[in-house]
Design a protein around this motif. Structure first.
Motif, PDB file in Angstrom:
ATOM      1  N   UNK A 371       0.808  -1.215   0.000  1.00 23.78           N
ATOM      2  CA  UNK A 371       0.000   0.000   0.000  1.00 23.78           C
ATOM      3  C   UNK A 371       0.843   1.267   0.000  1.00 23.78           C
ATOM      4  N   UNK A 372       2.008   1.212   0.614  1.00 22.32           N
ATOM      5  CA  UNK A 372       2.848   2.409   0.699  1.00 22.32           C
ATOM      6  C   UNK A 372       3.422   2.818  -0.655  1.00 22.32           C
ATOM      7  N   UNK A 373       3.379   1.899  -1.630  1.00 20.24           N
ATOM      8  CA  UNK A 373       3.924   2.182  -2.958  1.00 20.24           C
ATOM      9  C   UNK A 373       2.847   2.535  -3.980  1.00 20.24           C
ATOM     10  N   UNK A 374       1.601   2.572  -3.549  1.00 27.08           N
ATOM     11  CA  UNK A 374       0.507   2.834  -4.489  1.00 27.08           C
ATOM     12  C   UNK A 374       0.622   4.238  -5.076  1.00 27.08           C
ATOM     13  N   UNK A 375       0.492   4.344  -6.396  1.00 30.83           N
ATOM     14  CA  UNK A 375       0.645   5.623  -7.090  1.00 30.83           C
ATOM     15  C   UNK A 375      -0.658   6.110  -7.725  1.00 30.83           C
ATOM     16  N   UNK A 376      -1.729   5.360  -7.549  1.00 31.07           N
ATOM     17  CA  UNK A 376      -2.984   5.714  -8.193  1.00 31.07           C
ATOM     18  C   UNK A 376      -4.078   5.864  -7.147  1.00 31.07           C
ATOM     19  N   UNK A 377      -5.246   6.328  -7.554  1.00 28.99           N
ATOM     20  CA  UNK A 377      -6.335   6.555  -6.600  1.00 28.99           C
ATOM     21  C   UNK A 377      -7.686   6.330  -7.271  1.00 28.99           C
ATOM     22  N   UNK A 378      -8.664   6.040  -6.434  1.00 30.01           N
ATOM     23  CA  UNK A 378     -10.077   6.016  -6.821  1.00 30.01           C
ATOM     24  C   UNK A 378     -10.852   6.737  -5.725  1.00 30.01           C
ATOM     25  N   UNK A 379     -12.096   7.053  -5.989  1.00 29.41           N
ATOM     26  CA  UNK A 379     -12.944   7.671  -4.983  1.00 29.41           C
ATOM     27  C   UNK A 379     -13.670   6.594  -4.191  1.00 29.41           C
ATOM     28  N   UNK A 380     -13.681   6.752  -2.861  1.00 26.32           N
ATOM     29  CA  UNK A 380     -14.410   5.780  -2.046  1.00 26.32           C
ATOM     30  C   UNK A 380     -15.860   6.222  -1.880  1.00 26.32           C
ATOM     31  N   UNK A 381     -16.595   5.500  -1.059  1.00 25.29           N
ATOM     32  CA  UNK A 381     -18.012   5.796  -0.890  1.00 25.29           C
ATOM     33  C   UNK A 381     -18.295   7.103  -0.193  1.00 25.29           C
ATOM     34  N   UNK A 382     -17.269   7.721   0.392  1.00 28.31           N
ATOM     35  CA  UNK A 382     -17.411   9.027   1.020  1.00 28.31           C
ATOM     36  C   UNK A 382     -16.971  10.159   0.096  1.00 28.31           C
ATOM     37  N   UNK A 383     -16.597   9.819  -1.148  1.00 27.44           N
ATOM     38  CA  UNK A 383     -16.131  10.831  -2.086  1.00 27.44           C
ATOM     39  C   UNK A 383     -14.692  11.258  -1.859  1.00 27.44           C
ATOM     40  N   UNK A 390      -3.199   0.391 -10.580  1.00 30.16           N
ATOM     41  CA  UNK A 390      -3.773   0.591 -11.904  1.00 30.16           C
ATOM     42  C   UNK A 390      -4.687  -0.570 -12.286  1.00 30.16           C
ATOM     43  N   UNK A 391      -4.260  -1.803 -11.981  1.00 28.35           N
ATOM     44  CA  UNK A 391      -5.083  -2.954 -12.361  1.00 28.35           C
ATOM     45  C   UNK A 391      -6.371  -3.022 -11.535  1.00 28.35           C
ATOM     46  N   UNK A 392      -6.336  -2.568 -10.274  1.00 32.66           N
ATOM     47  CA  UNK A 392      -7.551  -2.552  -9.468  1.00 32.66           C
ATOM     48  C   UNK A 392      -8.602  -1.633 -10.086  1.00 32.66           C
ATOM     49  N   UNK A 393      -8.147  -0.491 -10.598  1.00 34.62           N
ATOM     50  CA  UNK A 393      -9.087   0.427 -11.241  1.00 34.62           C
ATOM     51  C   UNK A 393      -9.744  -0.238 -12.452  1.00 34.62           C
ATOM     52  N   UNK A 394      -8.962  -1.007 -13.191  1.00 29.46           N
ATOM     53  CA  UNK A 394      -9.518  -1.707 -14.355  1.00 29.46           C
ATOM     54  C   UNK A 394     -10.542  -2.746 -13.911  1.00 29.46           C
TER      55      UNK A 394
END
Length: 431
Positions: A371-383, A390-394
């Motif tokens: 987790x400390x190396x994650x370079x990407x983001x998504x919005x959670x249920x709280x916005x 990257x693959x999780x977003x896909x």
């Protein structure tokens, strides 16, 4: 407001008054922007260059060469330094150029310091400042810096574009002529012939409700609830389908699912508990290691992905084909839908790292990700933005498309800490 901004905005005001209004309200002061100079000049925004600083026009032409300019319409996602539309308006065959803005702040910055009037004034150009988040045009150009700088409102569209841009590369790992895949299929051929088709589970499981258990961190918030569900009388108990990496956490909490789904060639014995209750059925794809399969104490059932990789196997040993686009969550959900469940509640399906944790039960990094190396983001249920891969977003966007194409099923997510799943309502799951 700069003189260049006023000049650019004058055209925008005439052609797209709503966009002009939105641009006037943008505050560019909080952007970390600076001029970067080499052979050419470009602007760096929050550490990301809007274009090459060596040959901007060659870069823009390279992007244009990837699409067909014989088509009447071209869509451009993002602007960079505006070089792509500047070159596109020179085309005699393109009759419509749609520019989809991915970050209004960045556009306001660009208009403040560069002259974009030539293409802004071209009648073939249309600027779309609130593009659809659920689809993209086929004959399209994605400007990478704008994808990286996409606003929260455009994060879903960004993910779809990134997924499409990387599809060919991702598929290289799943070629039918891959020696490792061929070897694994041969190793498991006897089991494919011997073990029953996962389709036969429809004769056993007829529940209307299903609990789909992933291995995301939020799973740990629902152990008590899931345990209470398993304590219900058999006739009232929802079907519980878990992914392979969630089983260690479930068993440690004395929660025994009905079915475990495993599809990945990298899953090993160490990813499972030492003692697995024999009542748990395993649904597997033939890429799973032979050792994992023969050591499974309970019943085994096999299935294939809908990927063409499995077409030849299916021609002589036909099995249930399940949806899968990279994540084991996908076939677990599709199996439940195949079994005619009407309501699916998702647990631990976070597609992100809430609280900077990668998985329930497992130590950070134990399953590869950190987790400390994650370079990407998504919005959670709280916005709020949460770190991800990257693959999780896909995987997330593929699931959302699946949900959209199955309106007959109600989908619920049990946590707002992980990624917001469009199409799945929030359901509070407490005792």
């Amino acid at each position: 407001m700069t003189e260049l901004f006023s000049t650019n905005l004058q055209i925008i005001q005439q052609r797209w008054p709503a966009l002009a209004l939105a641009l006037n309200s943008q505050n560019i002061e909080n952007l970390d922007a600076k001029l970067v100079t080499a052979t050419n000049q470009t602007i760096s925004v929050n550490g990301i260059q809007l274009s090459s600083r060596y040959n901007r026009l060659a870069e823009a032409q390279l992007l244009i060469n990837q699409i067909s300019t014989d088509e009447r319409k071209v869509t451009v996602y993002g602007l960079g330094m505006g070089d792509v539309p500047s070159l596109l308006i020179d085309s005699k065959t393109v009759k419509q150029i749609d520019i989809c803005i991915l970050n209004l702040q960045v556009l306001a910055l660009l208009l403040s310091y560069t002259d974009q009037t030539e293409w802004l004034d071209d009648s073939r150009v249309t600027i779309i400042h609130s593009p659809s988040q659920d689809r993209f045009d086929d004959n399209a150009i994605s400007v990478l810096p704008d994808l990286l700088l996409a606003s929260d409102e455009n994060s879903r569209l960004r993910d779809l574009l990134v997924l499409e841009n990387n599809r060919e590369y991702a598929n290289k790992k799943h070629q039918s002529d891959d020696p490792k895949i061929i070897k694994r299929f041969k190793e498991n051929q006897r089991l494919l012939e011997q073990d029953p088709d996962a389709a036969s589970l429809s004769l056993i499981h007829t529940q209307n409700n299903a609990l789909i258990v992933g291995a995301g961190p939020s799973l740990e918030l629902h152990y008590e609830y899931l345990r209470s569900q398993r304590a219900l009388p058999i006739g009232l108990r929802p079907l519980m389908i878990a992914v392979d990496t969630a089983l260690m956490g479930l068993i440690s909490e004395e929660i025994i699912p009905d079915i475990v789904v495993s599809i990945d060639s990298e899953i090993k014995k160490k990813h499972f508990p030492d003692v697995i209750p024999p009542s748990i059925k395993l649904v597997y794809f033939p890429r799973v290691a032979y050792k994992v399969l023969i050591d499974w104490p309970g019943e085994r059932f096999n299935a294939y992905s809908k990927n063409s990789l499995y077409d030849e196997l299916d021609s002589h040993t036909p099995k249930l084909r399940l949806f899968s686009n990279g994540s084991v969550i996908h076939p677990a959900i599709d199996l439940a839908v195949y079994l005619n469940t009407k309501e699916l509640t998702l647990f631990g399906c976070d597609f992100s790292y809430p609280n900077d944790k990668t998985h329930a039960f497992w130590e950070d990094g134990a399953l590869g990700a950190d987790a400390s190396h994650a370079k990407h983001w998504v919005l959670n249920g709280h916005g709020k933005r949460v770190p991800t891969e990257l693959n999780f977003r896909a995987y997330l966007r593929s699931l959302e498309h699946y949900i959209h194409t199955h309106p007959q099923v109600k989908f619920y997510q049990s946590s707002l800490e992980g990624a917001l799943i469009h199409g799945a309502q929030y359901r509070e799951c407490k005792i």
